[in-house]
Design a protein around this motif. Structure first.
Motif, PDB file in Angstrom:
ATOM      1  N   ILE A  14       0.694  -1.275   0.153  1.00 12.35           N
ATOM      2  CA  ILE A  14       0.150  -0.003  -0.071  1.00 12.35           C
ATOM      3  C   ILE A  14       0.851   1.434  -0.073  1.00 12.35           C
ATOM      4  N   VAL A  15       1.755   1.316   0.776  1.00  9.52           N
ATOM      5  CA  VAL A  15       2.705   2.556   0.776  1.00  9.52           C
ATOM      6  C   VAL A  15       3.637   2.451  -0.419  1.00  9.52           C
ATOM      7  N   LEU A  18       1.199   3.991  -3.228  1.00 12.05           N
ATOM      8  CA  LEU A  18       0.739   5.242  -2.789  1.00 12.05           C
ATOM      9  C   LEU A  18       1.866   6.125  -3.055  1.00 12.05           C
ATOM     10  N   LEU A  21       2.090   6.851  -6.670  1.00 11.83           N
ATOM     11  CA  LEU A  21       1.105   7.607  -7.286  1.00 11.83           C
ATOM     12  C   LEU A  21       1.362   9.088  -6.624  1.00 11.83           C
ATOM     13  N   VAL A  22       2.132   9.489  -5.696  1.00 10.84           N
ATOM     14  CA  VAL A  22       2.343  10.660  -5.489  1.00 10.84           C
ATOM     15  C   VAL A  22       3.645  11.382  -6.147  1.00 10.84           C
ATOM     16  N   LEU A  69       4.908   6.837   4.496  1.00  8.37           N
ATOM     17  CA  LEU A  69       4.624   7.493   2.935  1.00  8.37           C
ATOM     18  C   LEU A  69       5.704   8.343   2.415  1.00  8.37           C
TER      19      LEU A  69
END
Length: 95
Positions: A14-15, A18, A21-22, A69
């Motif tokens: 998940i991290v 994400l 995506l960032v 993150l």
């Protein structure tokens, strides 16, 4: 023990996702490398949060997850910039 490993893999996935995506632009990274970056970032983020005393709070540990993150974003940037097959040059620059 097995639960901790599965948890690290899930949180790492998940991290890592994400973080990708960032980070703006296209990252030429495999899913496995994304998972590794995410797991490492999650582990280091947890260690930092524990050292700072913010890893175990009531409810969701937002500070710990934000640390994870941020570290994953840094990891994705490092891998995409300096990873295998990268020379550090941008397209269009003479060799």
């Amino acid at each position: 023990m097995i639960g901790a490993i599965v948890s690290a893999i899930v949180i790492g996935a998940i991290v890592g996702a994400l973080a990708r995506l960032v980070v703006p632009g296209r990252q030429n990274m495999s899913i496995g490398l994304t998972l590794i970056v995410g797991i490492v970032a999650a582990l280091i983020g947890t260690l930092i949060a524990q050292a700072a005393g913010v890893a175990d709070t009531r409810g969701i540990d937002w500070i710990e997850h934000i640390l994870q993150l941020v570290l994953a974003v840094i990891g994705v940037l490092l891998v995409t910039r300096f990873g295998p097959g990268r020379t550090g040059r941008t397209r269009g620059t003479p060799t």
